[in-house]
Structures are given as structure tokens and as C-alpha cells.
Design a protein around this motif. Structure first.
Motif, short mmCIF file in Angstrom:
data_model
loop_
_atom_site.label_atom_id
_atom_site.label_comp_id
_atom_site.label_asym_id
_atom_site.label_seq_id
_atom_site.Cartn_x
_atom_site.Cartn_y
_atom_site.Cartn_z
N GLU A 38 28.22 18.39 6.82
CA GLU A 38 28.18 17.52 8.01
C GLU A 38 26.75 17.19 8.44
N ALA A 39 25.77 17.91 7.88
CA ALA A 39 24.37 17.68 8.24
C ALA A 39 23.69 16.66 7.33
N ARG A 40 24.39 16.14 6.34
CA ARG A 40 23.79 15.17 5.43
C ARG A 40 23.22 13.98 6.21
N LEU A 41 22.09 13.53 5.75
CA LEU A 41 21.40 12.47 6.49
C LEU A 41 20.70 11.53 5.51
N GLU A 42 20.75 10.24 5.82
CA GLU A 42 20.01 9.25 5.04
C GLU A 42 18.98 8.58 5.94
N LEU A 43 17.72 8.67 5.55
CA LEU A 43 16.65 8.05 6.32
C LEU A 43 16.18 6.77 5.64
N GLU A 44 16.20 5.68 6.37
CA GLU A 44 15.68 4.43 5.84
C GLU A 44 14.16 4.43 5.97
N LEU A 45 13.49 4.09 4.89
CA LEU A 45 12.04 4.05 4.87
C LEU A 45 11.55 2.61 4.76
N TYR A 46 10.55 2.29 5.56
CA TYR A 46 9.99 0.94 5.60
C TYR A 46 8.51 0.98 5.24
N TRP A 47 8.07 -0.08 4.57
CA TRP A 47 6.65 -0.26 4.22
C TRP A 47 6.04 -1.23 5.22
N HIS A 48 5.11 -0.72 6.02
CA HIS A 48 4.43 -1.54 7.03
C HIS A 48 3.03 -1.89 6.55
N HIS A 49 2.62 -3.12 6.74
CA HIS A 49 1.26 -3.52 6.40
C HIS A 49 0.88 -4.75 7.22
N TRP A 50 -0.43 -4.98 7.34
CA TRP A 50 -0.91 -6.15 8.05
C TRP A 50 -0.52 -7.41 7.28
N LYS A 51 -0.23 -8.49 7.99
CA LYS A 51 0.15 -9.74 7.34
C LYS A 51 -0.96 -10.26 6.44
N GLN A 52 -2.20 -10.12 6.89
CA GLN A 52 -3.34 -10.51 6.07
C GLN A 52 -3.74 -9.32 5.20
N GLN A 53 -3.42 -9.41 3.91
CA GLN A 53 -3.69 -8.30 3.01
C GLN A 53 -4.74 -8.68 1.98
N SER A 54 -5.42 -7.67 1.46
CA SER A 54 -6.29 -7.89 0.30
C SER A 54 -5.39 -8.08 -0.92
N ILE A 55 -5.96 -8.62 -1.98
CA ILE A 55 -5.20 -8.83 -3.22
C ILE A 55 -4.67 -7.50 -3.74
N GLN A 56 -5.48 -6.47 -3.61
CA GLN A 56 -5.07 -5.16 -4.13
C GLN A 56 -3.88 -4.60 -3.34
N LEU A 57 -3.91 -4.77 -2.03
CA LEU A 57 -2.80 -4.28 -1.22
C LEU A 57 -1.54 -5.10 -1.48
N GLU A 58 -1.69 -6.38 -1.76
CA GLU A 58 -0.54 -7.22 -2.11
C GLU A 58 0.11 -6.71 -3.40
N CYS A 59 -0.73 -6.36 -4.38
CA CYS A 59 -0.20 -5.82 -5.64
C CYS A 59 0.52 -4.50 -5.41
N LEU A 60 -0.07 -3.65 -4.59
CA LEU A 60 0.55 -2.36 -4.30
C LEU A 60 1.87 -2.55 -3.56
N THR A 61 1.90 -3.47 -2.63
CA THR A 61 3.13 -3.77 -1.88
C THR A 61 4.22 -4.25 -2.82
N LYS A 62 3.90 -5.17 -3.71
CA LYS A 62 4.88 -5.70 -4.67
C LYS A 62 5.43 -4.59 -5.55
N THR A 63 4.54 -3.72 -6.02
CA THR A 63 4.96 -2.61 -6.89
C THR A 63 5.91 -1.66 -6.16
N LEU A 64 5.55 -1.29 -4.95
CA LEU A 64 6.39 -0.36 -4.17
C LEU A 64 7.79 -0.92 -3.96
N ILE A 65 7.86 -2.18 -3.58
CA ILE A 65 9.16 -2.79 -3.32
C ILE A 65 10.00 -2.84 -4.59
#
Length: 296
Positions: free
Chosen positions: A261-288
Motif C-alpha cells: 500500500e506504500a507503493r509510490l510513483e513520482l513524476e520527474l520533470y526537467w526544468h531549464h531556462w527557455k534561452q539555452q546554450s546549444i550544449q544544454l539543448e543537446c543535453l535536454t534532447k538526450t534526456l527526453i
């Protein structure tokens, strides 16, 4: 008053000792360097360079030189903080906030290739999944993994998936503490393992099911995901762990689920600034992309 092209000309002459070498550095003519330097000296009302071979910086010029060099260093540091790259390095630095369970299970393996291919180095900040977005809000990280679904102003939040948790213990621990079943009175005298005082997953679960607050039962606080599981395997207590971390132990019977009865599912979200560097955009795409199969 210190216009950039005039200051650059002065810096180039002061640092190279020659109008010709300064001109080569700036990709302009020597006469243009002379004109820019003369304009700066006229604006300041001071002679900054003694025209000799090599050129020498006057006492007034030394003051201006130190100021401009300091200003240049501050600018370089600012660019490094905002973009993640130093002028003398091929690598980009990203500050990321993550919960410890994600780091212990799927995070690094998911982004490994991108980190290598894009020459990214990461500075990881670890906090509870309900608190990491505060680090983004404070400007301490470029992005974060959080259970918060609503992005703050100027940011975006993307659902990565769910992490499943269950309450587990060893068969030996169950035999010792729960011979007569798991109930409120038994839990009052049974040690548990909690990550830290921000571990709301465990604390809230026990409170919701049995009405016990954290000060009503004995707790080990072990702020390490790997040592946390090790403590449970060593019969120090029972605890709430992610399925991804103990699949093998659940399959071979070293760990047993004690509270379905203690089972739990946690939804995880990736937060980042709308204006991203190219490297952070690549990392975001990979994570998703990676988490579509890992966390669903």
C-alpha cells in the motif's frame, strides 16, 4: 568614456609593445591603432604610451591597463558563468541539480554519450527532488530534475517520466521485527532508514498510512543512495527505495516488499531556462529521448 575599440587598441599596444603587433592582433592597420590610441589619450587627458621600441606604458597608462585587464577578466568570468565555456578550454560547463536517486540509477548512463560528444562537463548539485527547482530559481544551476510540474517564469518544464518506489526490508529483518505483522505499534519500535530530513517520500507515506510522524519511530539518516540500500541489506532498518535500484535484490529475494500500500510513483520533470546554450539543448534532447523508455 572607455570605448571598446579605443581600449582594445591601448591593451594591444601595452601587451605587445608594438603598434605593428597590435595591428596584427586586432586585424587593422598600424595607423588605425595610432588613431584609436590618440583618441583615448585625448579623452583621458593623459599620455598612456611612450612611443619607443618597445613601447612603454606610462604611470597613468598602468592604472588604465590594470583596470582594463581586470574588466576583461570579469567579462570572461561572466561569459563562463552564462555560457559554460572558458576561452582557453574546449569544454562547456553546465550546472545541473538532481535528486540523489536519479543520479544513483539512470542519470549518468543516459547522458554519457552527449557529455562526451559535446565536450560537456557537469557540476552536479544534489538535493531532494522537491527542492531542486529552488536552485534553478536562485540562478545556481542551468537546469534541474524536479517533481515540480509548473515551470517558473522564463523556464520550461518537460515530463521525463516516473520513478517507482516501494518499502522493502530483508527477510531476516522482517522475521525479527514483524513476526506479528506490520502495524502502528510495531513500527514505533522498528528502526527505519531515511535519506535525510528532506526525505518526504518516506515520512509522508508512513504518516498517511499509520499516522506516525518522524519523531515517533527510530530513524537512521543515511544521505547516500548506495549506502542507503546497503544499510537496509545489513538489517539496519526498512526503507523506501526506487525499483530501478533494487530490481536484482527483489528478484533474488534479498529484499522483500513489506507494504504494498506504500507503493509510490513520482513524476520527474526537467526544468531549464527557455534561452539555452546549444550544449544544454543537446543535453535536454538526450534526456527526453532516453527517459521515454527508462521512466515509463
Amino acid at each position: 568614456m572607455l570605448q571598446s575599440k579605443h581600449s582594445e587598441a591601448f591593451l594591444a599596444v601595452a601587451e605587445t609593445g608594438s603598434f605593428e603587433l597590435a595591428a596584427a592582433r586586432l586585424n587593422i592597420t598600424a595607423s588605425a591603432v595610432t588613431l584609436r590610441l590618440q583618441t583615448l589619450e585625448k579623452q583621458l587627458g593623459q599620455v598612456l604610451i611612450i612611443r619607443e621600441r618597445p613601447c612603454k606604458v606610462t604611470q597613468s597608462g598602468q592604472e588604465v591597463l590594470l583596470f582594463l585587464q581586470h574588466h576583461r577578466l570579469m567579462e570572461q568570468n561572466l561569459i563562463q558563468n552564462l555560457q559554460g565555456q572558458r576561452s582557453n578550454s574546449q569544454f562547456f560547463k553546465l550546472n545541473i541539480a538532481s535528486n540523489a536517486d536519479s543520479l544513483a540509477t539512470w542519470l549518468l548512463s543516459s547522458i554519457q554519450k552527449t557529455l562526451i560528444q559535446e565536450k560537456i562537463i557537469i557540476d552536479l548539485k544534489i538535493d531532494d527532488q522537491s527542492q531542486t527547482h529552488h536552485l534553478l530559481e536562485a540562478g545556481l544551476v542551468n537546469a534541474c530534475i524536479s517533481t515540480e510540474s509548473i515551470p517558473m517564469k522564463g523556464c520550461e518544464a518537460t515530463l521525463l517520466g516516473k520513478m517507482s518506489y516501494r518499502m522493502v526490508a530483508t527477510p531476516q529483518f522482517i522475521q525479527h521485527y514483524f513476526q506479528h505483522g506490520i502495524h502502528r505499534n510495531a513500527l514505533r519500535n522498528t528502526p527505519t532508514v531515511i535519506f535525510n530530513d528532506k526525505d518526504h517520500v518516506h515520512i509522508q507515506t508512513i504518516q498517511q498510512i499509520y499516522g506516525l510522524t518522524a519523531n515517533m519511530y527510530p530513524c537512521h539518516f543515511i544521505p547516500s543512495s548506495t549506502a542507503f540500500v546497503e544499510a537496509i541489506l545489513l538489517n539496519l532498518g526498512y526503507g523506501m527505495v526506487p525499483d530501478l535500484q533494487v530490481k536484482k535484490e527483489l528478484a533474488n529475494g534479498k529484499l522483500v516488499e513489506i507494504m504494498p500500500e506504500a507503493r509510490l510513483e513520482l513524476e520527474l520533470y526537467w526544468h531549464h531556462w527557455k534561452q539555452q546554450s546549444i550544449q544544454l539543448e543537446c543535453l535536454t534532447k538526450t534526456l527526453i529521448e532516453q527517459t521515454q523508455s527508462l521512466l515509463n
